[in-house]
Design a protein around this motif. Sequence first.
Motif, short mmCIF file in Angstrom:
data_model
loop_
_atom_site.label_atom_id
_atom_site.label_comp_id
_atom_site.label_asym_id
_atom_site.label_seq_id
_atom_site.Cartn_x
_atom_site.Cartn_y
_atom_site.Cartn_z
N UNK A 58 0.85 -1.19 0.00
CA UNK A 58 0.00 0.00 0.00
C UNK A 58 0.89 1.24 0.00
N UNK A 59 0.38 2.31 -0.57
CA UNK A 59 1.17 3.54 -0.65
C UNK A 59 1.59 4.03 0.73
N UNK A 60 0.68 3.93 1.70
CA UNK A 60 1.01 4.39 3.05
C UNK A 60 2.13 3.59 3.68
N UNK A 61 2.13 2.27 3.48
CA UNK A 61 3.19 1.44 4.05
C UNK A 61 4.51 1.66 3.33
N UNK A 62 4.46 1.88 2.03
CA UNK A 62 5.69 2.18 1.29
C UNK A 62 6.27 3.51 1.76
N UNK A 63 5.40 4.48 2.00
CA UNK A 63 5.86 5.77 2.53
C UNK A 63 6.59 5.57 3.87
N UNK A 137 -4.13 3.84 4.64
CA UNK A 137 -2.85 3.61 3.97
C UNK A 137 -2.96 3.43 2.46
N UNK A 138 -4.18 3.20 1.96
CA UNK A 138 -4.36 2.92 0.53
C UNK A 138 -5.28 3.95 -0.11
N UNK A 139 -4.81 4.71 -1.09
CA UNK A 139 -5.66 5.70 -1.74
C UNK A 139 -6.95 5.13 -2.32
N UNK A 140 -6.92 3.92 -2.83
CA UNK A 140 -8.15 3.32 -3.35
C UNK A 140 -9.13 3.02 -2.22
N UNK A 141 -8.61 2.71 -1.04
CA UNK A 141 -9.48 2.52 0.12
C UNK A 141 -10.10 3.84 0.56
N UNK A 165 -5.24 -4.99 3.53
CA UNK A 165 -4.06 -4.15 3.72
C UNK A 165 -3.83 -3.26 2.51
N UNK A 166 -4.16 -3.77 1.32
CA UNK A 166 -4.03 -3.02 0.07
C UNK A 166 -5.06 -3.57 -0.92
N UNK A 167 -5.11 -3.00 -2.13
CA UNK A 167 -6.14 -3.45 -3.07
C UNK A 167 -5.85 -4.85 -3.62
N UNK A 168 -4.60 -5.28 -3.60
CA UNK A 168 -4.29 -6.64 -4.04
C UNK A 168 -4.92 -7.66 -3.09
#
Length: 247
Positions: A58-63, A137-141, A165-168
């Motif tokens: 997720x983008x938030x976790x990568x950040x 943490x996920x923009x799609x969320x 946790x993410x869209x995947x």
Amino acid sequence: MRLSRRSLLLCCLLWSGIATAAETVRVAVAANFHPTAQQLAQRFEAEQGIKVELSSGSTGKLYAQIKQGAPFELLLSADDETPERLLREGNAVSGSARVYAVGRLVLWSAKPGLVDPAGEVLKRGAFNKLAMANPKTAPYGAAAEAVLAGMGLLDGLRPRLVVGENVAQTQQFIASGNAELGFIARSQVSAGSGSLWLVPAERHTPLRQAAVLLRPGRDKAAARRFLDYLVQEPARRLIAAAGYDLP
């Protein structure tokens, strides 16, 4: 032993090829874009001999990983806010951010006929579980949460939410039947698979996905080359074919 001029030239070319092939670009990529990034990386490596090492989340976790010192050289985010934040905080290279894709949110079910083209299934409530990515943490969320809130359904549906946790991971929840339907990226849905509602873009903040050169990659030509490759025409055609709008 003396080498002929031709032998020296062949040795130089061989060494140059080995050196180029040994180059690796470390890329953090938002989960929704990972399958497309894999295709782009394969083409880039075949064309330029530079390996692209992808790490997805997720983008938030990568950040958070970047802030903790992860040696990523590029970030392919699911939004344009995170790259801008990294720029403000000194973790990315000034002037390097660029939007490479515009994502579209869909409400999807693996069951044909369950989701109608207008998303009225959400109001009818003929399901047990609704999946979405973590909006923190996920923009799609976050986009999915905004859609539900705008429809006046968020509070009523909270007990039925299954949060990935993410869209995947969210897509896996739906495909496995752990949730009958859920919000994911259009790029994750195979043509003719199940049933879906393409959420009107005005119902949430635009999913403008931006890439940015991170501090560990500032002096690495290979990282800049992959960043440039993302907005070139061959890459744009592949990104559009994967289900994204183009900036």
